[in-house]
Write a protein that holds these residues in place. Sequence first.
Motif, mmCIF file in Angstrom:
data_model
loop_
_atom_site.group_PDB
_atom_site.id
_atom_site.type_symbol
_atom_site.label_atom_id
_atom_site.label_comp_id
_atom_site.label_asym_id
_atom_site.label_seq_id
_atom_site.Cartn_x
_atom_site.Cartn_y
_atom_site.Cartn_z
ATOM 1 N N GLN A 59 0.860 -1.174 0.000
ATOM 2 C CA GLN A 59 0.000 0.000 0.000
ATOM 3 C C GLN A 59 0.903 1.232 0.000
ATOM 4 N N ASN A 60 0.633 2.142 -0.907
ATOM 5 C CA ASN A 60 1.459 3.338 -1.089
ATOM 6 C C ASN A 60 2.915 2.983 -1.371
ATOM 7 N N GLY A 97 -7.757 3.235 3.101
ATOM 8 C CA GLY A 97 -7.154 4.123 2.117
ATOM 9 C C GLY A 97 -7.903 5.429 2.036
ATOM 10 N N ASP A 98 -7.498 6.274 1.113
ATOM 11 C CA ASP A 98 -8.136 7.578 0.932
ATOM 12 C C ASP A 98 -9.590 7.458 0.479
ATOM 13 N N ARG A 103 -4.396 2.777 -3.681
ATOM 14 C CA ARG A 103 -2.967 2.508 -3.911
ATOM 15 C C ARG A 103 -2.515 1.200 -3.267
#
Length: 128
Positions: free
Chosen positions: A38-39, A61-62, A106
């Motif tokens: 993630q990211n 997440g966002d 992501r």
Amino acid sequence: MKNSTWIIIFSVVIVICCGLWLLISNSSYSFKIVGIYQNGELVERINLDTVTEQRKIILNGDHGNNTILVTNEHIKMESADCPDKICVKHGELTENTTPIVCLPNRIVIKFENSNNNSDVDIKAGAAG
């Protein structure tokens, strides 16, 4: 030495070489090691061959949550709060498919073993 002695020696050497080749090829057995990112950072690395019980991994997440379902020898994105849900539609990750990717949050789920060539970058159609 006689020709029959050389034939026996040569046959024994061939059998030993075949045995060593089989031993080496079996020792490089491709484990199903999956990385969850993630990211761009590793969240968890899982050997799917050693999973004994089903479990869920929830990543925030966002654009909401993603739920990853891990079972014996299988991993998939079970649900996602992102708008398109392409990661959920991907289904189970298999060795012949592309990684599971959730762009809004992501997240990338991919095989980590060296026998998988899905990480090879190829520039197609470029004139040299």
